[in-house]
Design an enzyme around this catalytic site. Structure first.
Site, PDB file in Angstrom:
ATOM      1  N   HIS A  52       0.837  -1.220   0.000  1.00 32.15           N
ATOM      2  CA  HIS A  52       0.000   0.000   0.000  1.00 32.15           C
ATOM      3  C   HIS A  52       0.860   1.253   0.000  1.00 32.15           C
ATOM      4  O   HIS A  52       1.520   1.575   0.989  1.00 32.15           O
ATOM      5  CB  HIS A  52      -0.916   0.010   1.223  1.00 32.15           C
ATOM      6  N   HIS A  78       1.395   5.455  -2.000  1.00 37.02           N
ATOM      7  CA  HIS A  78       0.885   6.541  -2.857  1.00 37.02           C
ATOM      8  C   HIS A  78       2.078   7.190  -3.557  1.00 37.02           C
ATOM      9  O   HIS A  78       2.707   8.093  -3.010  1.00 37.02           O
ATOM     10  CB  HIS A  78       0.116   7.579  -2.028  1.00 37.02           C
ATOM     11  N   GLN A  86      -9.808   9.329  -5.001  1.00 38.45           N
ATOM     12  CA  GLN A  86      -9.581   9.971  -3.697  1.00 38.45           C
ATOM     13  C   GLN A  86     -10.786  10.772  -3.200  1.00 38.45           C
ATOM     14  O   GLN A  86     -11.090  10.793  -2.015  1.00 38.45           O
ATOM     15  CB  GLN A  86      -8.347  10.888  -3.801  1.00 38.45           C
ATOM     16  N   HIS A 146      -9.370   1.672  -0.082  1.00 38.19           N
ATOM     17  CA  HIS A 146      -9.241   2.346   1.200  1.00 38.19           C
ATOM     18  C   HIS A 146     -10.585   2.120   1.891  1.00 38.19           C
ATOM     19  O   HIS A 146     -11.605   2.613   1.391  1.00 38.19           O
ATOM     20  CB  HIS A 146      -8.998   3.837   1.012  1.00 38.19           C
ATOM     21  N   GLU A 191     -11.199   3.910   6.800  1.00 39.99           N
ATOM     22  CA  GLU A 191     -10.050   4.600   7.399  1.00 39.99           C
ATOM     23  C   GLU A 191     -10.619   5.709   8.282  1.00 39.99           C
ATOM     24  O   GLU A 191     -10.635   6.885   7.929  1.00 39.99           O
ATOM     25  CB  GLU A 191      -9.121   5.175   6.322  1.00 39.99           C
ATOM     26  N   ASP A 237       2.307   3.236   2.900  1.00 36.12           N
ATOM     27  CA  ASP A 237       1.280   4.254   2.664  1.00 36.12           C
ATOM     28  C   ASP A 237       1.873   5.582   2.188  1.00 36.12           C
ATOM     29  O   ASP A 237       1.617   6.005   1.082  1.00 36.12           O
ATOM     30  CB  ASP A 237       0.412   4.462   3.916  1.00 36.12           C
TER      31      ASP A 237
HETATM   32 FE   FE2 Z   1      -3.571   5.082   1.479  1.00 37.78          FE
END
Ligand code: FE2
Length: 424
Positions: free
Chosen positions: A57, A59, A152, A210, A213, A309
């Protein structure tokens, strides 16, 4: 005649004094010391030889952008999302590419040779998608980059997100992403999970959302994700990332949820460094840890990987591509300090994410690609404790990175000159 022979290796499963033979980029022999002819030999001196680290995971479109256009003053998730919204219109394809390639260099040096990266598809220009697809091709000889189309701003909440997500998949992005807890309502969140799982099933793709979270114990989209995974026959191809609301859920409900997840073949991806810093921010004291229930998920038979992450981006100022740092934090936050549990933390940054990503040829068996890391440690637990130096990183039998051993010289009368932190 072998191309290369690694002698006196210790393997993560505890086998010692093993020789690994490599030919044409593949492992052709894994045996206790055996006479074999080889063009070249490396003496591993009883140190740990592992498969490469895998980050389930990440970005990569935002990595190494810390401070752009300004620093996250509060350090919170919400200010990070707002900051990313400010940065997006200023991004250029070249800048994303340059930062991503620089991060891949860091990763390779740390023995991290496979990364699943989410890429935000809510910018209509899809600049980041184009940039990371190019990066994926450029790094292919030394690093497997798997991309997730990540809406997102919410696939239903953002007016162009669904169209953009489909465009990104048409362009070659590998995995379907989502963010159900960020949709406007619980029912919209559930609708987004259904829609995205159906899209993945129709295209024969994997799913990584995701999911939950949040510190809200009522954020239960993982239940919906497990349901649709089973309904659509996606077992083994779906992961729920973060799942932090599970930390705050009622125990009775979790006792129903865990077997449901196990039955459905959903995997879990926790992100210990980020979960411990971003969750629990509305609490006074006691403050919740906000990481999902890792030992309980493992005990229920759910595969759990740890992800990095973020590294130096709007959400997090730390990180260096070191998956042993991630395992170290995971071990602490989840209180996984038993011998078997510490080894599970090593698996959570190597073999388990390799399975979740569906990596081919990954492993220490004969026939696997000779992708290996020699660590300055005697076993996986020591590797985590020391965040051990990656003495040698190999891809397809070729050395692609080396690091000198960590050492220090003491200038103390009556004490040994050299310090060695290893004990295993
Ligand atoms: Fe993430």
């Amino acid at each position: 005649m072998l191309d290369l022979l690694l002698r006196h290796c210790t393997l993560p499963d505890g086998r010692t004094d093993i020789d690994i033979g490599i030919e044409a980029g593949r492992i052709v022999m894994v045996q206790p010391q055996r006479a074999a002819q080889s063009a070249r030999e490396i003496d591993c001196a009883g140190q740990l030889v592992s498969t490469p680290f895998v980050d389930a995971h990440f970005h990569m479109d935002s990595t190494l952008s810390y401070g752009l256009p300004r620093v996250n003053q509060s350090g919170t998730l919400l200010e990070g999302i707002a900051l990313w919204g400010e940065l997006k219109p200023q991004l250029t394809q070249d800048a994303i590419t340059e930062r991503a390639l620089a991060y891949c260099d860091w990763a390779v040096a740390k023995g991290l040779l496979a990364i699943r990266s989410h890429v935000d598809v809510c910018d209509d220009r899809l600049l980041a998608v184009e940039a990371l697809l190019q990066v994926r091709e450029r790094v292919k000889p030394y690093l497997d980059l798997q991309l997730v189309a990540f809406p997102q701003d919410g696939v239903l909440r953002s007016p162009t997100a669904l169209r953009n997500l489909q465009r990104a998949l048409d362009m070659g992005v590998d995995v379907v992403g989502g963010i159900p807890h960020f949709e406007r309502t619980m029912s919209q969140g559930a609708e987004s999970v259904k829609l995205l799982c159906e899209l993945a099933a129709a295209r024969g793709l994997r799913v990584d959302m995701h999911c939950d979270e949040s510190d809200d114990p009522m954020s239960r989209h993982i239940e919906t994700l497990a349901f649709h995974t089973q309904r659509l026959g996606l077992q083994g191809r779906v992961a729920g990332s973060h799942l932090t609301s599970m930390h705050s859920m009622d125990n009775y409900y979790v006792s129903k949820l865990l077997p449901l997840m196990s039955e459905s073949g959903v995997a879990a991806i926790a992100n210990p460094l980020i979960n411990i810093t971003l969750q629990g921010r509305h609490d006074t004291y006691p403050k919740r840890r906000g990481m999902t229930r890792v030992p309980e998920l493992l005990a229920a038979g759910v595969p759990v990987a740890f992800g990095q992450d973020c590294v130096m981006d709007p959400w997090y100022a730390g990180g260096s591509g070191d998956m042993l740092e991630v395992a170290h934090m995971g071990l602490h936050v989840a209180q996984m300090t038993g011998q078997a549990a510490m080894r599970q933390c090593f698996d959570a940054v190597t073999t388990t994410p390799a399975r979740i990503l569906g990596l081919e040829g990954y492993g220490l068996d004969v026939g696997c690609r000779a992708d290996l890391v020699l660590l300055q440690a005697g076993d996986p637990v020591e590797a985590i404790r020391l965040r051990a130096a990656r003495l040698l990183v190999m891809r397809g039998g070729k050395i692609i990175a080396t690091t000198p051993p960590a050492t220090a010289t003491l200038h103390l009368p009556g004490r040994p000159a050299a310090v060695d932190w290893r004990t295993a």
